[in-house]
Write a protein that holds these residues in place. Structure first.
Motif, PDB file in Angstrom:
ATOM      1  N   ALA A  55     -14.038  36.090 -66.158  1.00  0.00           N
ATOM      2  CA  ALA A  55     -13.594  36.411 -64.797  1.00  0.00           C
ATOM      3  C   ALA A  55     -14.774  36.523 -63.851  1.00  0.00           C
ATOM      4  CB  ALA A  55     -12.786  37.702 -64.810  1.00  0.00           C
ATOM      5  N   THR A  56     -15.895  37.018 -64.336  1.00  0.00           N
ATOM      6  CA  THR A  56     -17.086  37.148 -63.495  1.00  0.00           C
ATOM      7  C   THR A  56     -17.639  35.779 -63.127  1.00  0.00           C
ATOM      8  OG1 THR A  56     -17.615  39.259 -64.546  1.00  0.00           O
ATOM      9  CG2 THR A  56     -19.394  38.189 -63.346  1.00  0.00           C
ATOM     10  N   VAL A  57     -17.557  34.824 -64.035  1.00  0.00           N
ATOM     11  CA  VAL A  57     -17.999  33.458 -63.752  1.00  0.00           C
ATOM     12  C   VAL A  57     -17.168  32.869 -62.611  1.00  0.00           C
ATOM     13  CG1 VAL A  57     -18.152  31.104 -64.677  1.00  0.00           C
ATOM     14  CG2 VAL A  57     -18.866  33.055 -66.079  1.00  0.00           C
ATOM     15  N   VAL A  58     -15.863  33.082 -62.672  1.00  0.00           N
ATOM     16  CA  VAL A  58     -14.973  32.572 -61.618  1.00  0.00           C
ATOM     17  C   VAL A  58     -15.310  33.239 -60.284  1.00  0.00           C
ATOM     18  CG1 VAL A  58     -12.582  32.384 -60.842  1.00  0.00           C
ATOM     19  CG2 VAL A  58     -13.147  32.050 -63.257  1.00  0.00           C
ATOM     20  N   ARG A  59     -15.536  34.547 -60.291  1.00  0.00           N
ATOM     21  CA  ARG A  59     -15.880  35.268 -59.052  1.00  0.00           C
ATOM     22  C   ARG A  59     -17.194  34.765 -58.476  1.00  0.00           C
ATOM     23  NH1 ARG A  59     -13.868  39.820 -61.863  1.00  0.00           N
ATOM     24  NH2 ARG A  59     -16.002  40.475 -62.407  1.00  0.00           N
ATOM     25  N   ALA A  60     -18.154  34.445 -59.347  1.00  0.00           N
ATOM     26  CA  ALA A  60     -19.438  33.934 -58.874  1.00  0.00           C
ATOM     27  C   ALA A  60     -19.253  32.596 -58.170  1.00  0.00           C
ATOM     28  CB  ALA A  60     -20.413  33.797 -60.038  1.00  0.00           C
ATOM     29  N   ALA A  61     -18.428  31.734 -58.735  1.00  0.00           N
ATOM     30  CA  ALA A  61     -18.162  30.441 -58.109  1.00  0.00           C
ATOM     31  C   ALA A  61     -17.498  30.621 -56.751  1.00  0.00           C
ATOM     32  CB  ALA A  61     -17.278  29.586 -59.023  1.00  0.00           C
ATOM     33  N   GLN A  62     -16.523  31.504 -56.676  1.00  0.00           N
ATOM     34  CA  GLN A  62     -15.820  31.738 -55.417  1.00  0.00           C
ATOM     35  C   GLN A  62     -16.725  32.384 -54.377  1.00  0.00           C
ATOM     36  OE1 GLN A  62     -12.522  34.018 -56.962  1.00  0.00           O
ATOM     37  NE2 GLN A  62     -11.265  32.180 -57.315  1.00  0.00           N
ATOM     38  N   LEU A  63     -17.667  33.205 -54.815  1.00  0.00           N
ATOM     39  CA  LEU A  63     -18.624  33.816 -53.889  1.00  0.00           C
ATOM     40  C   LEU A  63     -19.461  32.752 -53.189  1.00  0.00           C
ATOM     41  CD1 LEU A  63     -19.855  36.496 -52.811  1.00  0.00           C
ATOM     42  CD2 LEU A  63     -21.505  36.356 -54.700  1.00  0.00           C
ATOM     43  N   LEU A  64     -19.725  31.648 -53.893  1.00  0.00           N
ATOM     44  CA  LEU A  64     -20.506  30.553 -53.309  1.00  0.00           C
ATOM     45  C   LEU A  64     -19.637  29.589 -52.502  1.00  0.00           C
ATOM     46  CD1 LEU A  64     -23.001  29.619 -56.192  1.00  0.00           C
ATOM     47  CD2 LEU A  64     -23.385  31.090 -54.209  1.00  0.00           C
ATOM     48  N   GLY A  65     -18.341  29.860 -52.455  1.00  0.00           N
ATOM     49  CA  GLY A  65     -17.458  29.018 -51.655  1.00  0.00           C
ATOM     50  C   GLY A  65     -16.730  27.933 -52.424  1.00  0.00           C
ATOM     51  N   TYR A  66     -16.782  27.980 -53.756  1.00  0.00           N
ATOM     52  CA  TYR A  66     -16.085  26.985 -54.572  1.00  0.00           C
ATOM     53  C   TYR A  66     -14.745  27.540 -55.022  1.00  0.00           C
ATOM     54  CZ  TYR A  66     -20.668  24.767 -54.708  1.00  0.00           C
ATOM     55  OH  TYR A  66     -21.854  24.180 -54.352  1.00  0.00           O
ATOM     56  N   THR A  67     -13.829  26.640 -55.336  1.00  0.00           N
ATOM     57  CA  THR A  67     -12.492  27.071 -55.739  1.00  0.00           C
ATOM     58  C   THR A  67     -12.505  27.747 -57.101  1.00  0.00           C
ATOM     59  OG1 THR A  67     -12.072  24.850 -56.634  1.00  0.00           O
ATOM     60  CG2 THR A  67     -11.326  25.305 -54.379  1.00  0.00           C
ATOM     61  N   GLY A  68     -13.457  27.414 -57.923  1.00  0.00           N
ATOM     62  CA  GLY A  68     -13.554  27.995 -59.254  1.00  0.00           C
ATOM     63  C   GLY A  68     -14.733  27.403 -59.999  1.00  0.00           C
ATOM     64  N   TRP A  69     -14.845  27.741 -61.280  1.00  0.00           N
ATOM     65  CA  TRP A  69     -15.979  27.280 -62.058  1.00  0.00           C
ATOM     66  C   TRP A  69     -16.062  25.760 -62.184  1.00  0.00           C
ATOM     67  CZ3 TRP A  69     -20.649  27.973 -63.387  1.00  0.00           C
ATOM     68  CH2 TRP A  69     -21.211  27.255 -64.446  1.00  0.00           C
ATOM     69  N   PRO A  70     -14.964  25.019 -62.417  1.00  0.00           N
ATOM     70  CA  PRO A  70     -15.091  23.565 -62.526  1.00  0.00           C
ATOM     71  C   PRO A  70     -15.742  22.917 -61.303  1.00  0.00           C
ATOM     72  CG  PRO A  70     -12.965  24.252 -63.345  1.00  0.00           C
ATOM     73  CD  PRO A  70     -13.579  25.468 -62.701  1.00  0.00           C
TER      74      PRO A  70
END
Length: 290
Positions: A55-70
């Motif tokens: 879940a933290t990986v997904v939050r990190a991606a969203q913090l950078l403006g991406y929809t998710g990790w992929p």
């Protein structure tokens, strides 16, 4: 060294002053310390590398403006590969039991799957409307990256739009860009490594020229220049990038152009067909091979 200084420069720029929590900061630091591993890691593998949960990986991606990790992983992979030569890219792809044909097919199926996670229907509609409204659209791409541009220009012309693929560089390139006026459109295919002239041409476009960038990287200098940045995965199975995702974007854009005014598109296509018939562009279907 502060926590922010331990982050890759492009990550700090994407944060735009936002503060990352302890867990998300560990993920963002891992992008710099393990760029290769993170560039193809699953969510669970990225979490293990950063010593956090998924879940933290997904939050990190969203913090950078991406929809998710992929989506973030695709960006990391493109940035990583853009720093490699063709021969270095080849060594990046380990041998498998698949032959070259099956390896290529599997790679492109994976690219299309990644594209399905980032494809924005509304953005494609905006790009199509920009081309539809433009007096002239100029299309740029270097080397093989011009191939999707050839398809875009030809099909758009067939349905009545003045879309021109420009292949020359140097003074001829800048002359062509200088002729664009407010409301015109510049479409650029920028994949893997493209010459500086392509970026310079974008910088040289007059105010009011709408710039559509189809790219495998969301680099800060590119984002700043583009009105629309359409992200595409481009990794190939061997030495060179794949254009399958870019071609899919072209097909989607043409379909969206047709949808804006189906009657006009059909009428233009019929005019083109009559012109081709008049001058015998194609052999008659019952003529057979001579």
């Amino acid at each position: 060294m502060s926590a922010s200084e331990q982050l890759p420069e492009w990550v700090r720029t994407r944060l735009e002053g936002r503060t990352a929590g302890r867990g998300t900061a560990k993920v963002l630091r891992a992008l710099g310390t393990h760029p290769r591993q993170m560039s193809f890691a699953s969510t669970a593998e990225a979490a293990a590398l950063a010593e956090v949960n998924a879940a933290t990986v997904v939050r990190a991606a969203q913090l950078l403006g991406y929809t998710g990790w992929p989506a973030l992983r695709s960006e990391i992979r493109s940035r990583y590969l853009s720093g490699l030569s063709a021969s270095e890219v080849l060594t990046e792809h380990t041998s498998s039991s698949d032959g070259p044909a099956w390896a290529t097919l599997r790679r492109d199926l994976h690219n299309l799957q990644d594209l399905s996670l980032t494809l924005d229907e509304n953005q494609i509609a905006r790009v199509a409307r920009t081309i539809f409204d433009a007096r002239v659209t100029l299309v740029l791409g270097s080397g093989s990256f011009a191939a999707p541009g050839l398809q875009l220009s030809h099909l758009a012309q067939t349905i009545g739009h003045d879309v021109r693929l420009h292949r020359a560089g140097g003074t001829t390139l800048f002359n062509a860009v200088s002729l664009l006026r407010e409301g015109d459109c510049l479409v650029v295919f920028h994949l893997w490594r493209s010459p500086w002239q392509i970026i310079n041409a974008m910088q040289a476009a007059a105010p009011g020229v709408r710039i559509v960038l189809v790219s495998d990287q969301a680099r800060e200098d590119l984002v700043a220049l583009a009105d629309e940045l359409v992200p595409v995965p481009s990794e190939g199975a061997s030495m060179f990038p794949s254009l399958v995702a870019s071609t899919t974007i072209v097909q989607a854009t043409i379909a969206a152009l047709v949808a804006i005014d189906r009657s006009a598109a059909m009428a233009a296509s019929d005019r083109a067909e009559r012109l081709w018939t008049r001058y015998g562009v194609f052999p008659e279907q019952d003529a057979g091979l001579q």
